[in-house]
Motif scaffolding. Sequence first.
Motif, short mmCIF file in Angstrom:
data_model
loop_
_atom_site.label_atom_id
_atom_site.label_comp_id
_atom_site.label_asym_id
_atom_site.label_seq_id
_atom_site.Cartn_x
_atom_site.Cartn_y
_atom_site.Cartn_z
N LEU A 51 0.84 -1.20 0.00
CA LEU A 51 0.00 0.00 0.00
C LEU A 51 0.87 1.24 0.00
N THR A 52 0.34 2.32 -0.52
CA THR A 52 1.01 3.61 -0.36
C THR A 52 0.58 4.18 0.98
N ALA A 53 1.30 5.18 1.45
CA ALA A 53 0.95 5.82 2.71
C ALA A 53 -0.44 6.46 2.60
N GLY A 54 -0.73 7.01 1.43
CA GLY A 54 -2.04 7.63 1.21
C GLY A 54 -3.17 6.62 1.27
N GLU A 55 -2.95 5.45 0.68
CA GLU A 55 -3.96 4.39 0.70
C GLU A 55 -4.19 3.89 2.13
N LEU A 56 -3.11 3.76 2.89
CA LEU A 56 -3.23 3.32 4.27
C LEU A 56 -3.99 4.36 5.10
N VAL A 96 7.21 -4.31 7.83
CA VAL A 96 7.06 -3.71 6.50
C VAL A 96 8.38 -3.07 6.09
N LYS A 97 8.46 -2.73 4.79
CA LYS A 97 9.60 -1.97 4.30
C LYS A 97 9.11 -1.01 3.22
N ARG A 98 9.78 0.11 3.12
CA ARG A 98 9.44 1.08 2.07
C ARG A 98 10.15 0.69 0.78
N GLN A 99 9.39 0.77 -0.32
CA GLN A 99 9.95 0.38 -1.61
C GLN A 99 9.46 1.34 -2.69
N ALA A 100 10.40 1.97 -3.39
CA ALA A 100 10.04 2.92 -4.44
C ALA A 100 9.45 2.18 -5.64
N ASP A 101 8.47 2.81 -6.26
CA ASP A 101 7.84 2.23 -7.45
C ASP A 101 8.87 2.17 -8.58
N SER A 102 8.87 1.07 -9.31
CA SER A 102 9.87 0.87 -10.38
C SER A 102 9.66 1.82 -11.54
N VAL A 103 8.44 2.31 -11.73
CA VAL A 103 8.14 3.22 -12.83
C VAL A 103 8.23 4.68 -12.39
N ASP A 104 7.53 4.99 -11.30
CA ASP A 104 7.53 6.35 -10.77
C ASP A 104 8.28 6.36 -9.44
N ARG A 105 9.51 6.82 -9.45
CA ARG A 105 10.35 6.77 -8.25
C ARG A 105 9.82 7.66 -7.14
N ARG A 106 8.93 8.59 -7.49
CA ARG A 106 8.37 9.47 -6.46
C ARG A 106 7.31 8.74 -5.62
N LYS A 107 6.82 7.64 -6.17
CA LYS A 107 5.79 6.87 -5.49
C LYS A 107 6.44 5.76 -4.66
N VAL A 108 6.07 5.72 -3.36
CA VAL A 108 6.66 4.74 -2.45
C VAL A 108 5.58 3.80 -1.92
N PHE A 109 5.86 2.51 -2.05
CA PHE A 109 4.94 1.50 -1.52
C PHE A 109 5.43 1.01 -0.16
N ILE A 110 4.49 0.66 0.68
CA ILE A 110 4.81 0.02 1.96
C ILE A 110 4.53 -1.47 1.76
N VAL A 111 5.59 -2.25 1.72
CA VAL A 111 5.47 -3.68 1.40
C VAL A 111 5.55 -4.51 2.68
N PRO A 112 4.54 -5.33 2.95
CA PRO A 112 4.54 -6.10 4.19
C PRO A 112 5.33 -7.40 4.10
N ASP A 113 5.83 -7.83 5.24
CA ASP A 113 6.40 -9.18 5.36
C ASP A 113 5.24 -10.03 5.90
N SER A 114 4.42 -10.52 4.99
CA SER A 114 3.17 -11.19 5.38
C SER A 114 3.42 -12.40 6.26
N GLU A 115 4.43 -13.16 5.96
CA GLU A 115 4.72 -14.37 6.74
C GLU A 115 5.03 -14.03 8.19
N LYS A 116 5.81 -12.98 8.38
CA LYS A 116 6.19 -12.56 9.73
C LYS A 116 4.97 -12.05 10.50
N ILE A 117 4.11 -11.32 9.81
CA ILE A 117 2.90 -10.80 10.44
C ILE A 117 1.98 -11.94 10.86
#
Length: 199
Positions: free
Chosen positions: A100-105, A129-150
């Motif tokens: 998710l993006t921070a805005g979506e969250l 979670v970890k922050r990960q920049a979008d591969s297309v738009d570097r200004r967009k940052v996704f928050i990627v979960p470690d689902s297994e750990k959660i």
Amino acid sequence: MGRKAFYGAGSQWRNHPIGGMGLTTSYRCLLILIFVFIFKVKIFDNQDINMGNEQVLEIRKLSQKYAYTSIQMHETIARKAGFSGTDHKYLGFFLQRGKLTAGELAELTGLTTGSVTALIDRFEKKGFVKRQADSVDRRKVFIVPDSEKIINLLKPFYQDFQDKTENLIASFSSNEREVIESYLTKALELANQTISKLK
């Protein structure tokens, strides 16, 4: 029957709410029976209405009690899992939606931008979670979960409750489950409408 016989009631009945109509004894009895019947039906109708209103009120109170108890349960689990407040509940959004993006969250949680940033920082610090920049738009940052750990963290606290909840739902008939589903769906719609109005 003559007009005099039909209307010839004595003076003692003439001033009575029923007898004052001047009917013969048999007609008076019939009218009394009809009056009593209507009166009883009216009482039963009112009782049904009152009982219906009481049942609606009781169900509403039970819904509120369930909501409050649910909050208490989640807060108890949060403390056991090492979280403050209800942070752990927000991890559920990542399990449902994935990255998710921070805005979506913020939209999902109703939290302010600042609160979401602080929440993500706490999750990232714990390795959920970890922050990960979008591969297309570097200004967009996704928050990627470690689902297994959660899942590994929360499963011990929720598995038993989840299993028992599913068994409880399964104990109702198909028609009853449809009613429950209909109520919950409409209740959620009402809650979301209220949230939208208050934004």
